[in-house]
Enzyme design. Structure first.
Site, short mmCIF file in Angstrom:
data_model
loop_
_atom_site.label_atom_id
_atom_site.label_comp_id
_atom_site.label_asym_id
_atom_site.label_seq_id
_atom_site.Cartn_x
_atom_site.Cartn_y
_atom_site.Cartn_z
N HIS A 191 37.35 51.40 52.49
CA HIS A 191 38.21 52.40 53.13
C HIS A 191 39.59 52.32 52.51
CE1 HIS A 191 37.78 48.76 55.56
NE2 HIS A 191 39.06 48.87 55.81
N GLY B 145 48.84 43.84 55.38
CA GLY B 145 47.86 44.56 54.55
C GLY B 145 47.66 45.99 55.03
N GLU C 217 30.50 44.45 50.83
CA GLU C 217 30.24 43.55 49.69
C GLU C 217 29.20 42.49 50.06
OE1 GLU C 217 31.51 43.54 46.41
OE2 GLU C 217 32.26 45.54 46.90
N GLN D 174 41.86 36.74 51.30
CA GLN D 174 42.04 37.08 49.88
C GLN D 174 40.98 38.16 49.69
OE1 GLN D 174 42.13 38.31 46.75
NE2 GLN D 174 40.36 37.04 46.35
N SER D 175 41.42 39.42 49.55
CA SER D 175 40.49 40.54 49.73
C SER D 175 40.11 41.25 48.44
CB SER D 175 41.14 41.56 50.68
OG SER D 175 42.21 42.19 50.02
N LEU E 155 46.01 31.20 57.48
CA LEU E 155 44.61 30.96 57.85
C LEU E 155 44.10 29.62 57.36
CD1 LEU E 155 43.25 34.56 57.20
CD2 LEU E 155 43.18 33.35 59.39
N THR F 271 32.25 43.01 55.47
CA THR F 271 32.38 44.00 54.39
C THR F 271 31.04 44.42 53.80
OG1 THR F 271 33.10 44.16 52.07
CG2 THR F 271 32.82 41.97 52.92
N LYS G 70 32.90 36.03 52.43
CA LYS G 70 32.78 36.91 53.60
C LYS G 70 31.45 36.71 54.32
CE LYS G 70 36.50 39.56 54.05
NZ LYS G 70 37.27 39.66 55.28
N TYR H 113 34.18 36.54 46.55
CA TYR H 113 34.68 37.23 47.75
C TYR H 113 33.53 37.53 48.71
CZ TYR H 113 36.27 41.19 50.62
OH TYR H 113 36.54 42.05 51.67
N ASP I 226 44.98 47.55 56.39
CA ASP I 226 44.36 47.73 57.70
C ASP I 226 45.24 47.17 58.81
OD1 ASP I 226 42.30 48.64 56.17
OD2 ASP I 226 40.78 47.26 56.93
N LEU J 286 42.02 40.12 60.13
CA LEU J 286 42.03 40.97 58.93
C LEU J 286 42.56 40.23 57.72
CD1 LEU J 286 43.38 44.31 60.46
CD2 LEU J 286 41.08 43.36 60.52
P1 NAP Z 1 44.72 43.71 52.18
O1 NAP Z 1 45.56 44.94 52.14
O2 NAP Z 1 44.48 42.98 50.91
O3 NAP Z 1 45.35 42.69 53.24
C1 NAP Z 1 44.97 41.37 53.33
C2 NAP Z 1 45.91 40.63 54.24
O4 NAP Z 1 45.54 39.24 54.30
C3 NAP Z 1 47.37 40.68 53.77
O5 NAP Z 1 48.20 40.88 54.90
C4 NAP Z 1 47.56 39.27 53.21
O6 NAP Z 1 48.91 38.84 53.23
C5 NAP Z 1 46.73 38.47 54.18
N1 NAP Z 1 46.44 37.10 53.74
C6 NAP Z 1 46.03 36.69 52.51
N2 NAP Z 1 45.92 35.36 52.49
C7 NAP Z 1 46.27 34.89 53.71
C8 NAP Z 1 46.38 33.60 54.31
N3 NAP Z 1 46.12 32.48 53.63
N4 NAP Z 1 46.77 33.51 55.60
C9 NAP Z 1 47.06 34.62 56.31
N5 NAP Z 1 46.99 35.87 55.80
C10 NAP Z 1 46.60 36.00 54.51
O7 NAP Z 1 43.29 44.05 52.82
P2 NAP Z 1 42.86 45.29 53.75
O8 NAP Z 1 42.36 46.38 52.88
O9 NAP Z 1 43.92 45.55 54.75
O10 NAP Z 1 41.58 44.68 54.47
C11 NAP Z 1 41.68 44.00 55.73
C12 NAP Z 1 40.48 43.08 55.89
O11 NAP Z 1 39.29 43.86 55.83
C13 NAP Z 1 40.34 42.03 54.80
O12 NAP Z 1 39.78 40.88 55.38
C14 NAP Z 1 39.35 42.66 53.83
O13 NAP Z 1 38.68 41.68 53.08
C15 NAP Z 1 38.44 43.38 54.80
N6 NAP Z 1 37.76 44.56 54.27
C16 NAP Z 1 38.47 45.54 53.66
C17 NAP Z 1 37.81 46.66 53.19
C18 NAP Z 1 38.56 47.78 52.52
O14 NAP Z 1 37.91 48.64 51.90
N7 NAP Z 1 39.87 47.88 52.67
C19 NAP Z 1 36.42 46.79 53.34
C20 NAP Z 1 35.74 45.77 54.04
C21 NAP Z 1 36.41 44.67 54.50
P3 NAP Z 1 49.92 39.17 51.99
O15 NAP Z 1 50.40 40.58 52.22
O16 NAP Z 1 50.96 38.15 52.15
O17 NAP Z 1 49.13 39.04 50.72
#
Ligand code: NAP
Length: 338
Positions: A180, A12, A128, A84-85, A60, A126, A154, A150, A14, A81
């Protein structure tokens, strides 16, 4: 001896930036990825770090898989990290979201508790969680009111992390991160959807794009700044909860305007509700339309974060602000589209 960090969600946005950051700090990085029929390491490839990370198949949903990984990798720090985001997707897949984004946290914490409760754990919480926010700006003490499956999943992940800290004395911290973004942001997320579309319109590859609610407001920061905050939380002397944000809030409408401005176009808005249109002032061409399919069953109207605790206790501050962020993402999308 190098410190070992295990990151779930390495594929992902991050995950990729955190891995790059930790490699620069001389960590040995182990990245958990989901097995897919076609591997998806495009973000790691883009940063040129795929070969510097040990990649392990991680799900996970499977506690036995996680326990085996923790036993074998023996990390000092675990960053959870993986999730399902995507909020919109969570309304269509609420149970999967609950299992991965919520219960998945317990699966990983259990593996740590059983194998080595001395491992430090970071949970990706988050903004959210605040959802229909009860106060402005939101800080670590603001009551939660999530508005999507979601956000609810969380919330569970957030509290189970605190519960394992208090019950088993695990160094388990949560980062309550506001939105972010970056050039590596998933294309379905609104900021990137817009920078990608504006780049394609500018290059004559697209006429217009469709969007949901224009007036929701978010606090948008730069993902590279935020991964540093995650690491700082793990170096702190005590585990805790920290808000990371920019303390600025802007609407989706403003984001669209800033992006078009960057390529020399001014947008004028006409009509109201689902009939509203965004037009290029110079040519009169419609470039933005509303599609109610993108409306959510319950919306989060406005968020803005107060990061003063992170500033005070971790010395963390965001470097990149809203306008600079929109422009750097747009530049990257123009490059990609060329
Ligand atoms: P992202 O780009 O959607 O990445 C999510 C990651 O989780 C991907 O690598 C995905 O793998 C993996 N994943 C999904 N289902 C899984 C499972 N069953 N087992 C293992 N891995 C799994 O999200 P991000 O923006 O990097 O965010 C990182 C974390 O921070 C997430 O938890 C998100 O909810 C949280 N967050 C993000 C933000 C933001 O603004 N970006 C803000 C607050 C919190 P695939 O590539 O195979 O789908």
């Amino acid at each position: 001896m190098k410190k070992i960090a295990f990151i779930t969600g390495i594929t992902g946005q991050d995950g990729a930036y955190l891995a790059e950051f930790l490699l620069n700090k001389e960590y040995a990085v182990v990245g958990g990825f989901r097995r897919l029929s076609t591997p998806n390491f495009s973000r790691l490839d883009e940063l040129g770090i795929t070969n510097r990370i040990r990649l392990v198949e991680t799900d996970l949903l499977d506690t036995s898989n996680l326990t085996r990984i923790i036993m074998e990798v023996r990390p000092q720090e675990v960053y959870n990290l993986g999730a399902q985001s995507f909020v919109a997707h969570s309304f269509k897949n609420p149970i999967l979201t609950g299992n991965v984004t919520g219960i998945g946290v317990t699966n990983l914490l259990e593996a740590i508790r059983i194998v080595d409760p001395g491992i430090r754990f970071y949970q990706a919480s988050t903004s959210e969680l605040f959802g229909q926010a009860r106060e402005f700006p939101q800080n670590e003490n603001t009551p939660f009111y999530p508005r999507s499956p979601y956000g609810v999943a969380k919330l569970y992940g957030h509290w189970i992390t605190i519960n394992y800290r208090e019950s088993y004395n695990i160094f388990a911290s949560t980062g309550i991160l506001f939105n972010h973004e970056s050039p590596l942001r998933g294309i379905e997320f609104v900021t990137r959807k817009i920078t990608d579309a504006v780049a394609r319109i500018q290059l004559g590859k697209l006429d217009h794009f469709e969007i949901g609610t224009l007036d929701v407001k978010r606090d948008w920061g730069y993902a590279k700044d935020f991964v540093e905050g995650m690491w700082l939380m793990m170096q702190h002397d005590v585990p805790d909860n920290f808000v990371l944000a920019t303390n600025e809030s802007h609407s989706v409408r403003e984001w669209i305007e800033v992006c078009f401005n960057y390529v020399g176009k001014r947008i004028v808005w006409e009509g109201i509700g689902i009939k509203e249109l965004g037009k290029d002032e110079e040519t009169g061409k419609v470039v933005v339309k509303i599609n109610p399919e993108f409306y959510r069953p319950a919306e989060v109207e406005s968020l803005i974060g107060d990061y003063s605790k992170a500033k005070r206790e971790l010395g963390w501050e965001p470097n990149v602000r809203y306008k600079e962020l929109a422009e750097l993402m747009l530049r990257a999308d123009l490059e990609k589209q060329k």
